[in-house]
Design an enzyme around this catalytic site. Structure first.
Site, PDB file in Angstrom:
ATOM      1  CE1 TYR A 160      -7.989  -5.412  -2.819  1.00  0.00           C
ATOM      2  CE2 TYR A 160      -5.700  -4.502  -3.577  1.00  0.00           C
ATOM      3  CZ  TYR A 160      -7.007  -4.419  -2.752  1.00  0.00           C
ATOM      4  OH  TYR A 160      -7.057  -3.404  -1.954  1.00  0.00           O
ATOM      5  NE  ARG A 203      -3.077  -3.796  -1.364  1.00  0.00           N
ATOM      6  CZ  ARG A 203      -2.328  -4.369  -0.545  1.00  0.00           C
ATOM      7  NH1 ARG A 203      -1.011  -4.638  -0.544  1.00  0.00           N
ATOM      8  NH2 ARG A 203      -3.108  -4.931   0.367  1.00  0.00           N
ATOM      9  CE  LYS A 258      -7.587  -1.163   5.688  1.00  0.00           C
ATOM     10  NZ  LYS A 258      -8.505  -1.531   4.181  1.00  0.00           N
ATOM     11  CG  HIS A 305      -6.199  -8.529   1.350  1.00  0.00           C
ATOM     12  ND1 HIS A 305      -6.169  -9.073  -0.221  1.00  0.00           N
ATOM     13  CD2 HIS A 305      -5.981  -7.241   1.245  1.00  0.00           C
ATOM     14  CE1 HIS A 305      -5.732  -7.705  -0.865  1.00  0.00           C
ATOM     15  NE2 HIS A 305      -5.935  -6.877  -0.085  1.00  0.00           N
ATOM     16  NE  ARG A 329      -3.494  -2.263   2.705  1.00  0.00           N
ATOM     17  CZ  ARG A 329      -3.417  -3.289   3.127  1.00  0.00           C
ATOM     18  NH1 ARG A 329      -2.137  -3.535   3.698  1.00  0.00           N
ATOM     19  NH2 ARG A 329      -4.236  -4.290   3.439  1.00  0.00           N
ATOM     20  CG  HIS A 360      -4.847   0.464  -3.952  1.00  0.00           C
ATOM     21  ND1 HIS A 360      -4.452   0.274  -3.016  1.00  0.00           N
ATOM     22  CD2 HIS A 360      -6.144  -0.468  -4.062  1.00  0.00           C
ATOM     23  CE1 HIS A 360      -4.973  -0.512  -2.234  1.00  0.00           C
ATOM     24  NE2 HIS A 360      -5.943  -1.068  -2.911  1.00  0.00           N
TER      25      HIS A 360
END
Length: 309
Positions: free
Chosen positions: A284, A252, A182, A275, A156, A249
């Site tokens: 994704y 990503r 995250k 994730h 990220r 992104h």
């Protein structure tokens, strides 16, 4: 912390409301970028309430519905509206725990339906990623290191710009980088040979071996906005279509798609991307519906091998 509403249960736009928001954010593991976004979302709701004479502590789901329809009228994406309402719902949940309100008005509101199978992020093919990296290499060592790490590791942008020189290391023969992902979760990833080479070239010209890993010419930490501008400029120089809509992104997404296309197991891609839910990783993967990857072909090929053996 005790929240005391103003007359009639009204919560001031400043003062108590700001204290509540900061207390709420302090009780959650969030990146500073997410905290800033949540502050803006709550402030926007409180501003909307003030303009219409709605007391935030007495707002109903009808008020939240009206607010949401107003956001949609601004042509915000359903996912953006849903995210704003999700943050607001968490804020009200905190107020319920503080016994400042009896219930969460967002809980009964009509939220946009957001498909987990859809993403508005503009993706990149492997050839486009290669073209972007060639453009970055021509632009200079820092651009090359930033883009190569984003492409090869799928980080990220907040994780990238938050790196310090001290986050680099070695583990069991792998050159690694450690960072906070995250949700405040400590993570570490292996640097590819290409990423390591690009990073060393950048550090060689930067000289300083402490502080932020990626710095501006003035010595400040490179920020996410600069990376957004950089990828769009490099993409335009590379002649990529939709360059003005790309973001970090995009790399990503390309990381996930390419990894799955190359046969990397879903759970390994999920772990690499940090994730919590494999369904997010699948979203994704832009190539997940490609019929070339239909497992029926692998089953048929295995049956053919058995018959031939």
């Amino acid at each position: 912390m005790q929240v005391v509403p103003r007359q009639g249960g009204e919560l001031a736009v400043g003062g108590a409301a700001e204290q509540v928001t900061e207390a709420w954010l302090a009780n959650r593991r969030l990146s500073e970028h997410t905290r800033a976004a949540y502050r803006r979302d709550v402030a926007a709701w409180l501003g909307w309430c003030a303009e219409r004479g709605v007391e935030p502590l007495r707002a109903s789901f009808l008020d939240v519905n009206a607010y949401a329809r107003g956001l949609e009228a601004r042509r915000l994406a359903p996912a953006t509206v849903a995210r704003k309402l999700s943050g607001l719902s968490s804020w009200y949940d905190f107020l319920v725990k503080l016994r400042a309100v009896d219930g969460n008005p967002v809980g009964g509101a009509d939220r946009p339906n957001v498909s987990r199978d859809h993403s508005s992020t503009v993706g990149l093919s492997p050839d486009e990623v290669d073209a972007l990296l060639r453009s970055a290499a021509e632009n200079g060592p820092r651009s090359n290191a930033v883009m190569t790490i984003l492409a090869d590791l799928g980080l990220r942008v907040g994780e990238l710009v938050g790196l310090d020189f001290g986050d680099l290391g070695w583990e069991r023969g792998h050159r690694t980088v450690r960072f906070v992902g995250k949700g405040g979760k400590p993570r570490r990833r292996a640097l590819t040979p290409g990423a390591s080479e690009a990073l060393d070239a950048y550090l060689g010209v930067r000289g300083d071996r402490e502080g932020p890993l990626f710095m501006t010419a003035s010595g400040a930490r490179l920020d996410r906005h600069a990376v957004f501008r950089l990828i769009r400029r490099l993409a335009a120089e590379a002649g990529l279509p939709g360059a003005d809509k790309l973001s970090p992104h995009s790399l990503r997404h390309a990381f996930a798609t390419t990894a799955r296309s190359e046969g990397v197991a879903l759970e390994d891609v999920q772990d690499a991307m940090g994730h919590a839910d494999p369904r997010t990783t699948r979203r994704y993967d832009r190539d997940r519906h490609n019929l070339d990857r239909d497992p029926a072909y692998m089953i048929a090929a295995a049956r053919a091998r058995r018959a031939g053996g």
